[in-house]
Structure formats: C-alpha cells, structure tokens
Enzyme design. Structure first.
Site, short mmCIF file in Angstrom:
data_model
loop_
_atom_site.label_atom_id
_atom_site.label_comp_id
_atom_site.label_asym_id
_atom_site.label_seq_id
_atom_site.Cartn_x
_atom_site.Cartn_y
_atom_site.Cartn_z
N GLY A 247 43.07 40.76 34.60
CA GLY A 247 42.69 40.31 33.26
C GLY A 247 42.64 38.80 33.19
O GLY A 247 43.56 38.17 32.64
N TYR A 248 41.60 38.22 33.74
CA TYR A 248 41.42 36.77 33.67
C TYR A 248 40.34 36.43 32.63
O TYR A 248 40.60 35.77 31.65
CB TYR A 248 41.00 36.19 35.04
CG TYR A 248 42.03 36.28 36.14
CD1 TYR A 248 43.35 36.62 35.91
CD2 TYR A 248 41.67 36.02 37.47
CE1 TYR A 248 44.28 36.70 36.93
CE2 TYR A 248 42.59 36.09 38.50
CZ TYR A 248 43.89 36.43 38.23
OH TYR A 248 44.80 36.50 39.26
N SER A 249 39.08 36.89 32.88
CA SER A 249 37.94 36.46 32.06
C SER A 249 38.03 36.95 30.62
O SER A 249 38.50 38.06 30.36
CB SER A 249 36.64 36.99 32.66
OG SER A 249 36.52 36.56 33.97
N SER B 102 37.26 44.64 36.11
CA SER B 102 36.88 45.67 37.08
C SER B 102 37.98 46.72 37.19
O SER B 102 39.17 46.38 37.22
CB SER B 102 36.65 45.06 38.47
OG SER B 102 35.61 44.13 38.41
N GLU C 35 43.98 34.84 52.84
CA GLU C 35 43.01 34.80 53.95
C GLU C 35 41.63 34.48 53.40
O GLU C 35 41.00 35.30 52.76
CB GLU C 35 43.00 36.16 54.67
CG GLU C 35 42.44 36.08 56.07
CD GLU C 35 40.95 36.33 56.14
OE1 GLU C 35 40.25 35.41 56.58
OE2 GLU C 35 40.50 37.40 55.76
C1 FAD Z 1 30.88 42.51 39.17
C2 FAD Z 1 31.84 41.61 38.43
C3 FAD Z 1 33.18 41.90 38.44
C4 FAD Z 1 34.08 41.09 37.75
N1 FAD Z 1 35.39 41.45 37.75
C5 FAD Z 1 36.27 40.74 37.04
C6 FAD Z 1 37.64 41.14 36.95
O1 FAD Z 1 38.05 42.15 37.52
N2 FAD Z 1 38.48 40.41 36.20
C7 FAD Z 1 38.07 39.28 35.55
O2 FAD Z 1 38.90 38.65 34.92
N3 FAD Z 1 36.78 38.88 35.58
C8 FAD Z 1 35.87 39.59 36.30
N4 FAD Z 1 34.55 39.20 36.33
C9 FAD Z 1 34.13 38.07 35.53
C10 FAD Z 1 33.67 36.86 36.32
O3 FAD Z 1 34.75 36.24 36.95
C11 FAD Z 1 32.93 35.95 35.33
O4 FAD Z 1 31.82 36.66 34.85
C12 FAD Z 1 32.47 34.67 35.99
O5 FAD Z 1 33.56 33.88 36.33
C13 FAD Z 1 31.46 33.91 35.10
O6 FAD Z 1 31.97 33.71 33.81
P1 FAD Z 1 31.15 34.09 32.49
O7 FAD Z 1 30.63 35.48 32.67
O8 FAD Z 1 32.03 33.81 31.30
O9 FAD Z 1 29.91 33.14 32.49
P2 FAD Z 1 29.86 31.64 31.90
O10 FAD Z 1 31.03 30.88 32.40
O11 FAD Z 1 29.63 31.71 30.43
O12 FAD Z 1 28.57 31.11 32.62
C14 FAD Z 1 27.25 31.43 32.17
C15 FAD Z 1 26.27 30.59 33.00
O13 FAD Z 1 26.54 29.19 32.80
C16 FAD Z 1 26.82 28.55 34.04
N5 FAD Z 1 27.88 27.56 33.87
C17 FAD Z 1 29.07 27.73 33.22
N6 FAD Z 1 29.81 26.59 33.30
C18 FAD Z 1 29.08 25.71 34.04
C19 FAD Z 1 29.29 24.38 34.49
N7 FAD Z 1 30.42 23.72 34.22
N8 FAD Z 1 28.32 23.80 35.23
C20 FAD Z 1 27.18 24.44 35.53
N9 FAD Z 1 26.91 25.70 35.13
C21 FAD Z 1 27.84 26.33 34.40
C22 FAD Z 1 27.27 29.67 34.97
O14 FAD Z 1 27.02 29.36 36.31
C23 FAD Z 1 26.40 30.82 34.50
O15 FAD Z 1 25.14 30.77 35.10
C24 FAD Z 1 33.62 39.97 37.03
C25 FAD Z 1 32.26 39.68 37.01
C26 FAD Z 1 31.37 40.48 37.69
C27 FAD Z 1 29.91 40.16 37.62
#
Ligand code: FAD
Length: 387
Positions: A122-124, A156, A240
């Site tokens: 539970g991060y995002s 996930s 790793e």
């Molecule tokens: C298959 C899958 C599994 C996942 N599983 C987990 C999980 O188990 N637990 C969990 O906590 N999360 C999970 N996630 C979430 C994932 O970690 C986030 O979706 C990811 O970190 C992107 O964050 P966001 O969706 O809020 O996009 P945003 O941060 O809103 O980004 C949207 C767009 O803006 C761009 N952007 C944002 N900030 C910047 C910046 N500073 N500079 C340039 N571009 C930028 C990004 O690159 C992206 O293109 C999962 C995601 C996927 C797709």
C-alpha cells in the site's frame, strides 16, 4: 568489472543444474497445482527461498553471486518462482529482517518463507504515485493503536492478500515531507478496510483500490520507528538489484520470439527469411546484451561493497522500452491472428503474446514510470539541472 565466476561459484551452478534436472524435468507442467506444491516444498527444503536472508531467521545465508547464479539458472529453465509470496519475499521480508523487532521476525518471517499467504503493498495513492513522499493516508496514534484513514490505489493482489505493508502519514507537517511517514503491517480483514477490484486492459483484475475507514492497527505492528517509513521502504527495495536474473528472462523471451518467427510467414515466406524481421531480432539481441553487461557492472559494484542507487534506473528504463517493442513485434509477426486473445481457439500460443502486449504497464509503470527514470538518470547520473 569481472565476468568470470570462480570455481566454488561454478560448483554451486552445477548443484543448481543437477537439482533442476532432477526436479524440473522437460515437459513438467508448471501450472499443475500438485507439481507446484511439491516444487515449493523442495526449494524451501534446500533453503533457496529467502536465499540471501540470515540463517537465524530461516533464510539460506547465501551470498549475492550465488543468488544471481541461482536465479539465472532457474530463469533459463523457466522454473516456477522461488517461493509463492512474491511481495513477501521481494521487500516485506527483507524490511522485517532489517527493521523488525524479534517478535515481528518470529511472527512473520517463517510464514513468508513458507508462502502461507500473500502480501500486498500500500504505497500509491490516487494523487501520489511518482511523488510517493507526498502521500496523505493518515495514521493517528491513539493509545496503543494507530487509527488509519485514507485510500490506496493500484494495490497489486489486494483482493487475495492477507496482509498489507502500508505507508501512512503520521506527521501532517514535517520539515521534510519524507520524514513524516510510518510503515505499518496491517491485516487485510481488519474492520474498516474495503477493497474494490480494478480491471485492466487484458481483462484481469490483479489490482484494486483499498479504502481505510478508522482502521485500528496495534502499535506493535509498526515496522521501524514512527516517522522512519521512508527509510524502511528505500532500503528494502535496495535488495538484489543487479537485475541479471531479469536479463536471463529477457533472453528466454527472445528465444520464444525467434520460435514464433519460425512458425509464422511474412509475404508468403517464413518470417525468419525476412530481412526486416532478422534485423529486428538482431537488434533485440544487442539490446539485451547491453542490459546484461550493465547488470554485470552493478553486480561488480555490489561485490565491492558499494551501494547501488540511481544506476539501476538505466536497466529499468531500457527493459521497459524493450519489453514493449518486443511485445509489439510479436503482434506484428502474428499479423491478422494477432487480434485473437486468450480464450479464443484461433489465438496462437494460447493468446500469451496478446496478453503480454496488453500488460505493458506492469513493467513500464509498476515501480516507477519512464519519465521518472529519465529524470533520475539526467539529474543523478548525468548531473543535469533539476527538472
Ligand atoms: C501493473 C502495476 C502494478 C502496480 N502495483 C502497485 C502496488 O502493488 N502497490 C502500489 O503502491 N502501487 C502500485 N502501482 C502503482 C505505481 O507504482 C504507480 O502507478 C507509479 O508509481 C506512477 O504513479 P501514478 O500512477 O500516480 O502516476 P503519476 O505520478 O500521476 O504520473 C503520471 C504521468 O506523469 C509523469 N510524471 C509524474 N511526475 C513527473 C516528474 N516529476 N517529471 C516528469 N514526469 C512526471 C509520469 O511519468 C507519468 O507519465 C502499480 C502500477 C502498475 C501499473
């Protein structure tokens, strides 16, 4: 940088190969639940689950090079995963080993190694993915319990997990945003937790939204000190990270792509005779080799006792691009049959190429988007000004 394994390490490789010959015969059905149960019991008995974890907690106490060899050989044979609890083994367990109390180690580690149940992460949050340190899900200490309120997203395996490793904000106004975050281990059936599945493009629902309404979490389920959640998270992910085993997976995937090219036609001739197809395969080969050499460079650094940091973003970015292009190339090879998805009789190889291509967000977004990796490379490796 060195590329050779010593005699002892090669002996270990032979041991792994012999184990695989004996326990993973050609044609073994990797989806058969009975086979999988037996397989898990055998690798667990070898102490190859939690291979590098300390022996005191039930791990293998193995070294980083042997771990690479083990993962490499397993990947070559398409062996089922080492252990059944992916997140438990990848970062929950290592965090508990490093930051947990003795009581927490005893309570959680044996079950993680035995794969008794799934963990989720539970991060995002809806507005905080890339900028994780700004997260807002609240944890307020009341007596000997934290009261949690807020929402997580893209969690996930949340629909099946029994436990979640959760980041909450315990200090609403810290001097530095990374400071006010705390890590809690929370039972998913706690009153006040609601999970709603999210369907992805390929039709699966492997992730969910998770809502927390006055969820009470005992303080002895806090991992690390209050406010230490960011550190707990970062150091656990630094396990790793050379990514060599992932490279082996890519090599295997390319072999499968070549196999697909052999059985498909382009312009009335076998696709393998088409110059463009041959050129693209050669290019993939070169790109994967570049990843492998980079992985060796990271591994050498780790062996010298130097911590890995931003450099792993290079392979993360490279792999994301490569997986997407390889997925598109497979659909290209399939031509008009590329429209048939898993479940259709007309789908080639059970539709695995379509499913793979539709699941691109797994490798591209999961764990950090390409834009974020590019920023890391630009700022921390190339020394360019901040975005
Ligand atoms: C298959 C899958 C599994 C996942 N599983 C987990 C999980 O188990 N637990 C969990 O906590 N999360 C999970 N996630 C979430 C994932 O970690 C986030 O979706 C990811 O970190 C992107 O964050 P966001 O969706 O809020 O996009 P945003 O941060 O809103 O980004 C949207 C767009 O803006 C761009 N952007 C944002 N900030 C910047 C910046 N500073 N500079 C340039 N571009 C930028 C990004 O690159 C992206 O293109 C999962 C995601 C996927 C797709």
């Amino acid at each position: 940088m060195h590329f050779n394994f010593n005699e002892e390490e090669e002996k270990f490789r032979d041991e792994v190969r012999a184990f695989l010959d004996e326990n993973l015969p050609e044609g073994a059905d990797r989806h058969d639940p009975v086979f999988l149960m037996e397989w898990n019991a055998k690798v667990r008995e070898k102490r190859w689950v939690g291979f590098s974890w300390p022996k005191e907690v039930g791990g293998g106490g193995g070294g980083i090079v042997e771990q690479v060899i083990l993962k490499e050989e397993m990947a070559k044979r398409r062996a089922p995963a080492l252990g059944t609890c992916f997140m438990g083994l990848a970062w929950v367990g290592p965090s508990i080993v490093q930051y947990g109390t003795e009581e927490q180690k005893e309570r959680f580690i044996p079950d993680i190694l035995d794969g008794k149940y799934q963990w989720c992460t539970g991060y995002s949050e809806p507005d905080y993915g890339s900028d994780l340190a700004s997260l807002q899900c609240k944890g307020v200490l009341e007596g000997d319990e934290y009261v949690v309120n807020g929402q997580k997203i893209w969690t996930s395996l949340a629909m099946w997990a029994e436990w979640i490793i959760l980041l909450v904000r315990t200090d609403p106004k810290p001097a530095v945003k990374h400071d006010g975050i705390t890590c809690l281990l929370v039972k998913m059936d706690s009153p006040g937790i609601e999970r709603r599945p999210i369907q992805n493009m390929s039709g699966g629902s492997m992730f969910a939204e998770v809502f927390f309404n006055d969820v009470r979490v005992p303080v002895n389920n806090r991992l690390g000190a209050e406010g230490q959640g960011w550190q707990v998270t970062i150091s656990a992910l630094a396990n790793e990270r050379s990514g060599i085993a992932e490279v082996t997976g890519m090599i295997r995937k390319l072999e499968e792509l070549k196999e697909l090219a052999r059985k498909t036609n382009k312009n009335g001739r076998p696709a393998t005779e088409d110059t463009r197809v041959r050129g693209r395969i050669a290019r993939f080969e070169a790109q994967i080799e570049a990843m492998r050499l980079n992985g060796m460079r990271y591994l050498t650094k780790q062996l010298k006792g130097e911590p890995l940091s931003s450099e792993t973003s290079v392979n993360k970015l490279h792999r994301a691009e490569l997986e997407v292009t390889m997925g598109d190339f497979a659909l290209d090879l399939l031509g008009s049959t590329g429209h048939y998805r898993a479940g259709s009789d007309a789908a080639v190889d059970g539709g695995k190429w379509q499913t793979g291509a539709l699941n691109w967000p797994d490798v591209v977004i999961g764990g950090g988007t390409p834009n974020i990796q590019k920023n890391i490379i630009a700022e921390r490796i190339l020394g360019l000004p901040k975005d």
